[in-house]
Design a protein around this motif. Structure first.
Motif, PDB file in Angstrom:
ATOM      1  N   LYS A   1      10.871  -2.853  -2.687  1.00 18.60           N
ATOM      2  CA  LYS A   1       9.459  -2.799  -2.653  1.00 18.60           C
ATOM      3  C   LYS A   1       8.950  -1.888  -3.728  1.00 18.60           C
ATOM      4  CE  LYS A   1       9.746  -4.719   1.500  1.00 18.60           C
ATOM      5  NZ  LYS A   1       9.191  -6.010   1.739  1.00 18.60           N
ATOM      6  N   ARG A   2       8.020  -2.608  -4.205  1.00 16.37           N
ATOM      7  CA  ARG A   2       7.149  -1.761  -5.196  1.00 16.37           C
ATOM      8  C   ARG A   2       5.691  -2.419  -5.143  1.00 16.37           C
ATOM      9  NH1 ARG A   2       6.676  -4.692 -10.596  1.00 16.37           N
ATOM     10  NH2 ARG A   2       7.367  -6.491 -10.425  1.00 16.37           N
ATOM     11  N   HIS A   3       4.782  -1.454  -5.579  1.00 17.34           N
ATOM     12  CA  HIS A   3       3.380  -2.010  -5.756  1.00 17.34           C
ATOM     13  C   HIS A   3       3.356  -3.057  -6.672  1.00 17.34           C
ATOM     14  CE1 HIS A   3      -0.782  -1.671  -6.681  1.00 17.34           C
ATOM     15  NE2 HIS A   3      -1.023  -1.462  -5.271  1.00 17.34           N
ATOM     16  N   VAL A   4       2.571  -4.020  -6.392  1.00 17.84           N
ATOM     17  CA  VAL A   4       2.234  -5.292  -6.889  1.00 17.84           C
ATOM     18  C   VAL A   4       1.088  -5.900  -6.709  1.00 17.84           C
ATOM     19  CG1 VAL A   4       2.961  -7.783  -7.908  1.00 17.84           C
ATOM     20  CG2 VAL A   4       4.710  -5.919  -7.155  1.00 17.84           C
ATOM     21  N   PRO A   5      -0.024  -6.220  -7.666  1.00 18.94           N
ATOM     22  CA  PRO A   5      -1.080  -6.711  -7.358  1.00 18.94           C
ATOM     23  C   PRO A   5      -1.114  -7.854  -6.555  1.00 18.94           C
ATOM     24  CG  PRO A   5      -1.351  -5.740  -9.529  1.00 18.94           C
ATOM     25  CD  PRO A   5      -0.076  -5.677  -9.201  1.00 18.94           C
ATOM     26  N   ILE A   6      -1.593  -7.882  -5.382  1.00 23.06           N
ATOM     27  CA  ILE A   6      -1.707  -9.280  -4.583  1.00 23.06           C
ATOM     28  C   ILE A   6      -3.118  -9.859  -4.478  1.00 23.06           C
ATOM     29  CG2 ILE A   6      -0.955 -10.105  -2.306  1.00 23.06           C
ATOM     30  CD1 ILE A   6       1.162  -7.903  -1.967  1.00 23.06           C
ATOM     31  N   HIS A   7      -3.245 -11.128  -4.568  1.00 18.06           N
ATOM     32  CA  HIS A   7      -4.368 -11.829  -4.480  1.00 18.06           C
ATOM     33  C   HIS A   7      -4.064 -12.941  -3.381  1.00 18.06           C
ATOM     34  CE1 HIS A   7      -5.786 -10.125  -8.217  1.00 18.06           C
ATOM     35  NE2 HIS A   7      -4.595 -10.441  -8.463  1.00 18.06           N
TER      36      HIS A   7
ATOM     37  N   GLN B   1       0.941  -1.289   0.157  1.00 17.98           N
ATOM     38  CA  GLN B   1       0.020   0.009  -0.068  1.00 17.98           C
ATOM     39  C   GLN B   1       0.821   1.236   0.047  1.00 17.98           C
ATOM     40  OE1 GLN B   1      -2.446   1.191   3.653  1.00 17.98           O
ATOM     41  NE2 GLN B   1      -4.160   0.925   2.210  1.00 17.98           N
ATOM     42  N   ILE B   2       1.750   1.324   0.801  1.00 22.31           N
ATOM     43  CA  ILE B   2       2.680   2.225   0.741  1.00 22.31           C
ATOM     44  C   ILE B   2       3.469   2.525  -0.492  1.00 22.31           C
ATOM     45  CG2 ILE B   2       4.844   3.262   1.728  1.00 22.31           C
ATOM     46  CD1 ILE B   2       4.050   1.892   4.492  1.00 22.31           C
ATOM     47  N   ALA B   3       4.056   1.451  -1.184  1.00 20.34           N
ATOM     48  CA  ALA B   3       4.632   1.667  -2.580  1.00 20.34           C
ATOM     49  C   ALA B   3       3.714   2.060  -3.441  1.00 20.34           C
ATOM     50  CB  ALA B   3       5.176   0.182  -2.650  1.00 20.34           C
ATOM     51  N   GLY B   4       2.469   1.637  -3.558  1.00 21.16           N
ATOM     52  CA  GLY B   4       1.334   2.146  -4.459  1.00 21.16           C
ATOM     53  C   GLY B   4       1.095   3.542  -4.256  1.00 21.16           C
ATOM     54  N   ARG B   5       1.130   3.986  -3.031  1.00 16.85           N
ATOM     55  CA  ARG B   5       0.837   5.514  -2.746  1.00 16.85           C
ATOM     56  C   ARG B   5       2.056   6.557  -3.273  1.00 16.85           C
ATOM     57  NH1 ARG B   5      -2.431   5.311   3.130  1.00 16.85           N
ATOM     58  NH2 ARG B   5      -4.696   4.637   1.967  1.00 16.85           N
ATOM     59  N   ILE B   6       3.314   5.844  -2.911  1.00 15.81           N
ATOM     60  CA  ILE B   6       4.333   6.462  -3.267  1.00 15.81           C
ATOM     61  C   ILE B   6       4.505   6.972  -4.982  1.00 15.81           C
ATOM     62  CG2 ILE B   6       7.031   6.656  -3.403  1.00 15.81           C
ATOM     63  CD1 ILE B   6       6.894   5.608  -0.612  1.00 15.81           C
ATOM     64  N   ASP B   7       4.019   5.615  -5.628  1.00  9.70           N
ATOM     65  CA  ASP B   7       3.998   5.498  -7.146  1.00  9.70           C
ATOM     66  C   ASP B   7       3.109   6.646  -7.618  1.00  9.70           C
ATOM     67  OD1 ASP B   7       5.791   3.373  -7.399  1.00  9.70           O
ATOM     68  OD2 ASP B   7       4.381   1.997  -7.635  1.00  9.70           O
ATOM     69  N   ALA B   8       1.627   6.592  -6.997  1.00  6.79           N
ATOM     70  CA  ALA B   8       0.766   7.839  -7.226  1.00  6.79           C
ATOM     71  C   ALA B   8       1.155   8.958  -7.156  1.00  6.79           C
ATOM     72  CB  ALA B   8      -0.554   7.410  -6.511  1.00  6.79           C
ATOM     73  N   LEU B   9       2.205   9.307  -5.901  1.00 10.40           N
ATOM     74  CA  LEU B   9       2.467  10.583  -5.583  1.00 10.40           C
ATOM     75  C   LEU B   9       3.605  10.907  -6.415  1.00 10.40           C
ATOM     76  CD1 LEU B   9       2.509  12.988  -3.522  1.00 10.40           C
ATOM     77  CD2 LEU B   9       4.356  11.725  -2.408  1.00 10.40           C
ATOM     78  N   THR B  10       4.278  10.136  -6.924  1.00  8.39           N
ATOM     79  CA  THR B  10       5.341  10.340  -8.008  1.00  8.39           C
ATOM     80  C   THR B  10       4.774  11.037  -9.444  1.00  8.39           C
ATOM     81  OG1 THR B  10       7.145   8.855  -6.710  1.00  8.39           O
ATOM     82  CG2 THR B  10       7.569   9.522  -9.021  1.00  8.39           C
ATOM     83  N   THR B  11       3.934   9.917  -9.516  1.00  6.73           N
ATOM     84  CA  THR B  11       3.327  10.355 -11.127  1.00  6.73           C
ATOM     85  C   THR B  11       2.760  11.503 -11.015  1.00  6.73           C
ATOM     86  OG1 THR B  11       2.738   8.060 -11.480  1.00  6.73           O
ATOM     87  CG2 THR B  11       1.457   9.404 -12.545  1.00  6.73           C
ATOM     88  N   ALA B  12       2.051  11.728  -9.741  1.00  2.00           N
ATOM     89  CA  ALA B  12       1.153  13.230  -9.780  1.00  2.00           C
ATOM     90  C   ALA B  12       2.122  14.387  -9.833  1.00  2.00           C
ATOM     91  CB  ALA B  12       0.302  13.165  -8.396  1.00  2.00           C
ATOM     92  N   ALA B  13       3.233  14.417  -9.205  1.00  2.00           N
ATOM     93  CA  ALA B  13       4.417  15.221  -9.180  1.00  2.00           C
ATOM     94  C   ALA B  13       5.032  15.760 -10.531  1.00  2.00           C
ATOM     95  CB  ALA B  13       5.390  14.824  -8.261  1.00  2.00           C
ATOM     96  N   LYS B  14       4.880  14.727 -11.386  1.00  2.00           N
ATOM     97  CA  LYS B  14       5.312  14.895 -12.738  1.00  2.00           C
ATOM     98  C   LYS B  14       4.663  16.071 -13.450  1.00  2.00           C
ATOM     99  CE  LYS B  14       7.348  10.250 -13.216  1.00  2.00           C
ATOM    100  NZ  LYS B  14       7.286   8.973 -14.161  1.00  2.00           N
TER     101      LYS B  14
END
Length: 350
Positions: free
Chosen positions: A302-308, A265-278
């Motif tokens: 660590k990176r965001h990966v879909p987990i089931h 979840q943390i990695a996903g939010r950081i990815d979203a933040l990085t994308t939004a900052a571009k």
């Protein structure tokens, strides 16, 4: 798609995984290039990892389907009771005081491994496969691939529940069940950088009404079960040991999963933040911190990966006992695992 399969530990409860695999691989036709496992999950994983990747995705899946069918046959036709997996040792619990390294012998399990697992097939299949053990020397969790020296011994070690089953000694180490520290080797799967991860657990786990993991997944027991006068039976040291192991394993089981989901979840939010900052004009210090966050997460793999996450919703028999290899319980667990696999609404994490 580069898909990872993570198989947790749980002894006889590994039969739940067989049902899930029949559905995910056999019916939903999911192929898994990355396979990780500990304890009984290591054995199920090793069986699957013998399937050659093949020249095409279609061939790879076909090979994996064949291995799932063979694994199903092993659990349903060759495991006829506890004696198919382990054997009683003279003295039992008392034997430990006399110097025995465990209560049971795993000679029958070794015979099954010798019959069904080929080190050559594991090394040539092309699957990214590894199992985990815990070193009694370093106290750390270690991961082993089929290319490792003494790999079959390390596979056996991954199933060696301390005290219950014998530890495994190599020329340089003394090892026990990887589940002693890492019941669900999700971090190992993340390091392989998959696009998607499926986690198959073996003990009853039902999310709370808020969709969160419960505080405990261990089966509760009544006071009468621990009353010496109940049916004239006496609570023994073995009873206490087994119950304590259940509680400890439950804590490891949930902590592993919570940690992985939180990091994801943390990695996903950081990815979203990085994308939004571009492309957005931000103060230099803010941009600096956003970049630093991304690098920090990347540095620890660590990176965001879909987990089931799939787990049974019933107990394994009345006591959820992982050392009871009863054919009727196994058949019921396989059927239930199949039902879980085909209905994402029943998954812990859809």
């Amino acid at each position: 798609m580069k898909r990872a399969l993570v198989l947790g530990g749980g002894g006889a409860r590994g039969s739940f995984q067989v049902g899930m695999l029949l559905e995910l691989i056999g019916q939903q036709e999911l192929d898994f290039q990355i396979i990780r496992g500990v304890s009984v999950g290591a054995l199920n994983a090793a069986f699957l990892a013998q399937a050659p990747v093949g020249a095409t995705p279609k061939k790879s899946l076909a090979n994996l389907k064949k291995q799932v069918d063979k694994l199903h046959n092993l659990w349903t036709n060759e495991i006829k009771g506890n004696f198919s997996v382990y054997a009683e040792r003279a003295g039992g619990f008392a034997g430990l005081a006399l110097g025995a390294d465990s209560i049971y012998s795993v000679k029958p399990l070794r015979e099954l491994i010798k019959k069904h697992l080929s080190l050559q097939k594991l090394r040539s299949s092309g699957r990214d496969f590894a199992v985990g053990t815990v070193s009694l020397l370093s106290g750390g969790y270690e991961e082993w691939t089929p290319a490792s020296a003494d790999f079959i011994e390390k596979l056996v070690a991954s199933t060696a529940i301390p005290v219950i089953f014998p530890f495994v000694r190599t020329k340089t180490d003394v090892m026990v069940d990887g589940g002693a520290r890492n019941m669900t080797p999700l971090s190992a799967a993340f390091r392989a950088r998959p696009d998607e991860i499926y986690v198959l657990m073996t003990s009853r786990l039902i999310p709370t009404s808020a969709g969160k993991l419960p505080d405990s997944a261990v089966q509760q027991q009544t006071y009468q079960k621990w009353d010496d006068s109940w049916l004239g039976t006496k609570v023994s040291g073995i009873d206490v040991l087994k119950r304590t192991l259940d509680i400890l394993v439950d804590e490891i089981y949930l902590d592993d999963l919570r940690g992985a989901l939180d990091w994801n979840q943390i990695a996903g939010r950081i990815d979203a933040l990085t994308t939004a900052a571009k492309g957005v004009k931000l103060p230099a210090e803010v941009k600096k911190q956003v970049t630093a966050l991304g690098k920090t997460v990347s540095a620890v793999n660590k990176r965001h990966v879909p987990i089931h996450v799939l787990a049974p919703r019933i107990w394994f028999g009345t006591d959820n006992n992982s050392t009871v290899f009863d054919p009727a319980l196994i058949a019921n667990a396989i059927e239930h695992g199949h039902d879980i696999g085909k209905d994402p609404n029943l998954w812990v994490v859809p």
